[in-house]
Design an enzyme around this catalytic site. Sequence first.
Site, mmCIF file in Angstrom:
data_model
loop_
_atom_site.group_PDB
_atom_site.id
_atom_site.type_symbol
_atom_site.label_atom_id
_atom_site.label_comp_id
_atom_site.label_asym_id
_atom_site.label_seq_id
_atom_site.Cartn_x
_atom_site.Cartn_y
_atom_site.Cartn_z
ATOM 1 N N LYS A 1 0.876 -1.053 -0.007
ATOM 2 C CA LYS A 1 0.099 0.023 0.083
ATOM 3 C C LYS A 1 0.827 1.304 -0.093
ATOM 4 O O LYS A 1 1.487 1.539 0.791
ATOM 5 C CB LYS A 1 -0.840 -0.187 1.209
ATOM 6 C CG LYS A 1 -1.684 1.264 1.257
ATOM 7 C CD LYS A 1 -2.648 1.110 2.751
ATOM 8 C CE LYS A 1 -3.685 2.253 2.718
ATOM 9 N NZ LYS A 1 -4.424 2.097 3.587
ATOM 10 N N LYS B 1 -2.196 -1.391 -3.819
ATOM 11 C CA LYS B 1 -2.929 -0.289 -4.186
ATOM 12 C C LYS B 1 -2.045 0.847 -4.109
ATOM 13 O O LYS B 1 -1.125 1.025 -3.260
ATOM 14 C CB LYS B 1 -4.195 -0.229 -3.048
ATOM 15 C CG LYS B 1 -3.884 0.239 -1.642
ATOM 16 C CD LYS B 1 -4.820 0.264 -0.936
ATOM 17 C CE LYS B 1 -5.618 1.716 -0.806
ATOM 18 N NZ LYS B 1 -6.394 1.671 0.329
HETATM 19 C C1 PBG Z 1 -7.619 2.841 5.750
HETATM 20 C C2 PBG Z 1 -7.946 2.796 4.089
HETATM 21 C C3 PBG Z 1 -7.766 3.794 3.050
HETATM 22 C C4 PBG Z 1 -8.215 3.299 1.870
HETATM 23 C C5 PBG Z 1 -8.534 1.765 2.031
HETATM 24 N N1 PBG Z 1 -8.441 1.719 3.604
HETATM 25 C C6 PBG Z 1 -7.118 5.136 3.372
HETATM 26 C C7 PBG Z 1 -5.734 5.588 3.725
HETATM 27 O O1 PBG Z 1 -5.048 4.714 3.999
HETATM 28 O O2 PBG Z 1 -5.299 6.619 3.819
HETATM 29 C C8 PBG Z 1 -8.175 4.058 0.570
HETATM 30 C C9 PBG Z 1 -9.042 3.499 -0.222
HETATM 31 C C10 PBG Z 1 -9.361 4.627 -1.363
HETATM 32 O O3 PBG Z 1 -8.772 5.529 -1.608
HETATM 33 O O4 PBG Z 1 -10.347 4.257 -2.078
HETATM 34 N N2 PBG Z 1 -6.485 2.945 6.290
#
Ligand code: PBG
Length: 300
Positions: free
Chosen positions: A176, A229
Amino acid sequence: MIAETSVGPAQLIQPLFVVAGRGVEQPIASLPGVARLSVDRAVEQGKRLIDAGIPAVLLFGEATAKDATGSSAWAEGGVVQEACRSLRESVPGLILITDVCLCAYIDHGHCGVVAGRTIDNDATVPLLARIAVSHAQAGAHIVAPSDMMDGRVGAIRRALDDACSTTTAIMSYAVKYASAFYGPFREAQSSSPHHGDRTAYQMDPANRREALREARLDVEEGADFIMVKPALPSLDVISAVRAAVDVPIVAYQVSGEYAMLKAAAAHGWLNEQAALREMLLAIRRAGADLIITYGALQAL
Ligand code: PBG
């Protein structure tokens, strides 16, 4: 006949934002076509998804009260837990994946407990395990930790097993990136950090070898799925991770990717449907087995 790649409903996962109340449907301005839904509305949406052949949803909830440990995240009566129970009963066959994180529940908006000016990784891990167990006990089939703390997959696996949730699977947000594309999501979830940013725990978009290391570590700790992601900015990484591990690879087409498409389409600058299909195909071609997308129903 000669297409090498395809995208069908069976490869898609729809995120659902669940809120308290009944009959609630609050559109999210930066995610056109997506709304925050109360549990009864989420059940209706779940039925539409199953009818369309989409096998799974990814559930996000909201805090009843935000505090220093994010304790409402593991409340038995929390909105995600309630959604799991209702969807299990009313939409049999729908696979329930729950996002496990603290950011929407903790008072400062970070994904972990803050100690001084840093995130306390090891104090956070047991809290994440507690959330995962509460989701599993409410009926989640798969828990998806998105916090990026080290060691949490192993800790969640042990906690699930100890709680007799041995059949609950783990979909790890293993790769991530600290991405600029999560903006609309944080608005939808009111989960932006109040100070600093997430670069101490999310990954540097400059790094690909590190992605492989993160993916392998999580598989060793017991991850059943590995997620990458954002999706479109990470096609090379999806491809490399696909080659490095044997579990299913899930790519998350995140909020900013979807918002970008919607904004261009609203101006008439892109053919929305064709562009969405092409993006999803590219993500599959890179090696993703499954795609989480806000456009799941629309893509069909
Ligand atoms: C929570 C989380 C996030 C996303 C999924 N789970 C946001 C972040 O890490 O700031 C992002 C999903 C999206 O942008 O569609 N930690």
